[in-house]
Structures are given as C-alpha cells and as structure tokens.
Scaffold this active site. Structure first.
Site, PDB file in Angstrom:
ATOM      1  N   HIS A 159      -8.600  -8.467  -2.954  1.00 47.56           N
ATOM      2  CA  HIS A 159      -9.429  -8.212  -1.888  1.00 47.56           C
ATOM      3  C   HIS A 159     -10.533  -9.305  -1.869  1.00 47.56           C
ATOM      4  CE1 HIS A 159      -7.710  -4.443  -0.508  1.00 47.56           C
ATOM      5  NE2 HIS A 159      -8.015  -3.805  -1.518  1.00 47.56           N
ATOM      6  N   ASP A 195       0.319  -3.985  -3.930  1.00 53.59           N
ATOM      7  CA  ASP A 195      -0.695  -3.070  -4.009  1.00 53.59           C
ATOM      8  C   ASP A 195      -0.492  -2.320  -2.508  1.00 53.59           C
ATOM      9  OD1 ASP A 195      -3.624  -2.438  -5.674  1.00 53.59           O
ATOM     10  OD2 ASP A 195      -3.705  -2.383  -3.183  1.00 53.59           O
ATOM     11  N   HIS A 197      -2.844  -1.670  -0.641  1.00 57.22           N
ATOM     12  CA  HIS A 197      -3.634  -2.145   0.214  1.00 57.22           C
ATOM     13  C   HIS A 197      -3.439  -3.558   0.636  1.00 57.22           C
ATOM     14  CE1 HIS A 197      -5.768   1.159  -1.880  1.00 57.22           C
ATOM     15  NE2 HIS A 197      -6.352   1.504  -0.719  1.00 57.22           N
ATOM     16  N   ASP A 284      -1.162   1.759  -6.557  1.00 58.11           N
ATOM     17  CA  ASP A 284      -1.503   3.093  -5.770  1.00 58.11           C
ATOM     18  C   ASP A 284      -0.572   3.340  -4.679  1.00 58.11           C
ATOM     19  OD1 ASP A 284      -2.115   0.198  -4.870  1.00 58.11           O
ATOM     20  OD2 ASP A 284      -4.166   0.533  -4.628  1.00 58.11           O
TER      21      ASP A 284
HETATM   22  C1  SP5 Z   1      -7.832  -2.881  -5.596  1.00 58.52           C
HETATM   23  C2  SP5 Z   1      -7.551  -1.900  -4.378  1.00 58.52           C
HETATM   24  O1  SP5 Z   1      -6.751  -1.005  -4.596  1.00 58.52           O
HETATM   25  N1  SP5 Z   1      -8.621  -1.602  -3.797  1.00 58.52           N
HETATM   26  C3  SP5 Z   1      -8.850  -0.719  -2.973  1.00 58.52           C
HETATM   27  C4  SP5 Z   1     -10.211  -0.240  -2.241  1.00 58.52           C
HETATM   28  C5  SP5 Z   1     -10.334   0.881  -1.261  1.00 58.52           C
HETATM   29  N2  SP5 Z   1     -11.461   1.178  -0.961  1.00 58.52           N
HETATM   30  C6  SP5 Z   1     -11.774   2.033   0.091  1.00 58.52           C
HETATM   31  C7  SP5 Z   1     -10.716   3.226   0.194  1.00 58.52           C
HETATM   32  C8  SP5 Z   1     -10.858   3.948   1.391  1.00 58.52           C
HETATM   33  C9  SP5 Z   1      -9.940   5.030   1.416  1.00 58.52           C
HETATM   34  N3  SP5 Z   1      -9.859   5.698   2.578  1.00 58.52           N
HETATM   35  C10 SP5 Z   1      -9.414   7.238   2.188  1.00 58.52           C
HETATM   36  C11 SP5 Z   1      -8.117   7.620   3.111  1.00 58.52           C
HETATM   37  C12 SP5 Z   1      -7.851   9.073   2.463  1.00 58.52           C
HETATM   38  N4  SP5 Z   1      -6.562   9.323   2.889  1.00 58.52           N
HETATM   39 ZN    ZN Z   2      -5.241  -1.167  -3.496  1.00 58.31          ZN
END
Ligand code: SP5
Ligand code: ZN
Length: 344
Positions: A159, A195, A197, A284
C-alpha cells in the site's frame, strides 16, 4: 527454499488503528511472523538474515523527503513530549493544499499518510527498514542465481507508494525487490499481487513503466480497502499504458472464481514474457481472515503455489497481509511448499 527473516520486525508493536469508529490494537501484529517462521522451519526451509543496503536503494522507489519523514517521525513526536503511537487526523483531500508540506509533525503525518490505520511507533522505522532489506536480500539472492527466495517481511509494503504510507505499509518491499532485480540483472519484471487488498502503492510506483507488468487480484474497491484504487479500467499511462491489470473480485469469492481470475493473471504474465517474477503474497484471502471477504481454505494455498511455479520464472516472494494469525503459517507454508516442489 531460503526465507529471509529479521527479528527487528518485533520493534514495530503496540500500535492502534481506527476501525469502525474506535481505536483498536492493529490487526497487523508481531505474532503473525512467529507463526510463519515456525511453519517454515517445520517445513525444512532454510532461514537467512537480511543484508544491509545504502539508503540510495530506497530512493529508487521512494522520494527522499518521504524516507526522511519515516526515519525521523517518531523522534520529532517524542521531542514534543509525546509517547505511544502516532496517527494522523487530517489529510489534504479535495480543496485543500498539497503543494506545500506543513512544518509541524501533525500536518506532516497527514501529508504523507492516506489513512488513520497505520501507526508509527518508536521501533517502526527499524522494522520497516529491516523488511525492505529482507525483500532486497531475496532479490539479490535471485539475481545471484537462486531460483526462488521468500522474504518474510513485516511490516508489509504494497500500500506504500512513492511518497505516501498507509494500509499497515511504510516502505514498499515488493517494489524495492522489483527495482533491485531491474537494477542488477533483468530487463522486465512481472509483479503479481495476490493480497486480498489492491496494491495501490505498487500500482502507482510502476504506473508509467513498461518494464514492470503489475497484475493484481483483490476484493472490489467498491466496498473494500483501499477504496480509491484498483478498478479494472486502471491500465497504466504513458509508456506504462497496458502494463497494469486489475482483476477486482466480489465479496464472498471462493476457490473456483478465484482460480479462474488467477489463470487470467498468469496468462497475462506469460504474454508479457518477463525475465523474473515478484509475488506480493498476502494470505488475507483466507475464509476466516478477520478484515477480508474471500473464502479460500487452507487446502487452496498449495494450488496457488503450484500455479505460480508453473510460470517457471526466477521468483521473489514477499510477505504482505494475512491476519488470521492461527492459520497464517499453514497458509503461507502451503503456497511456498508447493512452489518449492517444482522441478528445478
Ligand atoms: C497489507 C494489508 O493487508 N493491509 C490491509 C490494511 C487494511 N486496513 C483497513 C481495513 C478496513 C477493513 N474493513 C472492515 C471490513 C470488515 N468486513
Ligand atoms: Zn491485505
């Protein structure tokens, strides 16, 4: 297979993140690494420490002022009499100025960050630098002839862009590995990001480059973090036009649809005919990950490893996310074990 590991990751600890309106301990914890390390040791992988590299290597990917901010941020905070963890509380969104950097530490945080979930603590810089060195060490080993090396990076990196941190990421470990491979040995690199995300930082870093193909499989940004990048219509620009490929997938995606999308990604990589591969390896995508929405099971991770190995490329694998701590070791070792079983 060798895995590169540094104990310095543990200095990045005790941070909070803003989650559903409250500050909670970060999902990204030191315990993640212990579980991965134990699973790899049990699987017969060989551990190696990171080498050191000059800061000029970081500047191949990140702006020098951003690196300087990360290196000195906690000391500046501490000098103002503060302890604990640093989180920004204001950002230069639409209508606000981003052409000048605020002098103070609070404004600087908002200037360089894009979320309030990525704390900086006393040991954050040491850990982030060790993770970057681990990724570059893995790249160096592959440049020197190893067929595949895994970097057990923590904090993660995908990120983080040229000059913005967020998403638990400070320095972009995978991008540093890509750039290292290009600077030392190879012409063209494929960066595959699996990943959960979208790897917004990696995409931005290589957006206008045709020597790096960036391909990402991830939860749709319509509902999933990082929300503001990762759509299919983002294809790169300038010389990089056509060298970014996003495959966003809906919440609830299970193995069959995931495998089809992975096959599309692998076909794109084959078409590009790169000299080497870097994998941003987040697990993840696991069904019981606490912050994600895919439905992969532990038995699916070896299938991913075999498919990656099928590309037959020199490969650097870099750890990204994965927050189901009890299963993270089995899931990462599943990918790497199957990958390592490829014919040499
Ligand atoms: C590297 C990596 O995997 N970073 C991920 C960062 C995520 N941070 C914010 C997460 C927001 C999650 N939203 C919750 C949804 C629940 N279903
Ligand atoms: Zn992630």
């Amino acid at each position: 297979m060798i895995f590169v590991y540094s104990p310095l990751h543990a200095r990045h600890d005790g941070g909070k993140e803003l989650y559903r309106g409250e500050f909670v301990p970060t999902f990204e914890t030191p315990a993640r690494v212990g579980h991965i390390q134990a699973a790899l040791q049990a699987g017969g992988f060989e551990q190696a420490p990171p080498r050191e590299f000059p800061e000029s290597r970081l500047h191949r990917v990140h702006d020098p002022d951003f690196v300087e901010f990360l290196r000195t941020a906690f000391a500046r905070w501490h000098a103002e009499g503060r302890e604990g963890c640093m989180l920004p509380s204001g950002f230069p969104a639409r209508g606000l100025r981003r052409d000048r950097k605020p002098a103070g530490i609070s404004g600087s945080m908002g200037y360089y960050a894009f979320d309030a979930s990525t704390p900086i603590m006393e040991g954050t810089w040491d850990a982030a630098l060790a993770a970057a060195h681990s990724a570059m060490t893995a790249a160096a080993m592959v440049s020197e002839g190893k067929s595949a090396v895994y970097a057990l990076c923590r904090p993660p990196g995908h990120h983080a862009s040229r000059s913005v941190y967020g998403g638990y990421c400070y320095l972009n470990n995978a991008a540093l590995a890509v750039q290292y491979l290009i600077d030392e040995s190879y012409g063209r690199i494929a960066l595959l990001d699996i990943d959960y995300h979208h790897g917004n930082g990696s995409q931005e870093i290589f957006w206008e480059r045709d020597d790096v193909l960036f391909v990402s499989l991830h939860g749709t940004p319509d509902s999933e973090y990082p929300y503001f990048l990762g759509y299919a219509d983002e294809r790169g620009a300038g010389r990089g036009a056509g060298y970014t490929l996003n495959l966003p997938l809906p919440l609830g995606t299970g193995w069959d649809s995931y495998a089809s999308a992975l096959d599309v990604a692998l076909e794109a990589i084959r078409g590009y005919a790169p000299d080497a591969l870097v994998v941003s390896l987040g697990v993840d995508t696991f069904e019981r990950d606490p912050i994600s929405g895919f439905k992969l099971a532990t038995r699916h991770y070896p299938l991913i490893g075999s498919r990656l190995a099928g590309l037959g490329l020199p490969t650097v694998l870099v750890q990204e996310g994965g927050y189901a701590v009890a299963e993270i070791g089995a899931n990462v070792a599943g990918v790497l074990g199957a990958f390592a079983a490829r014919p040499a």
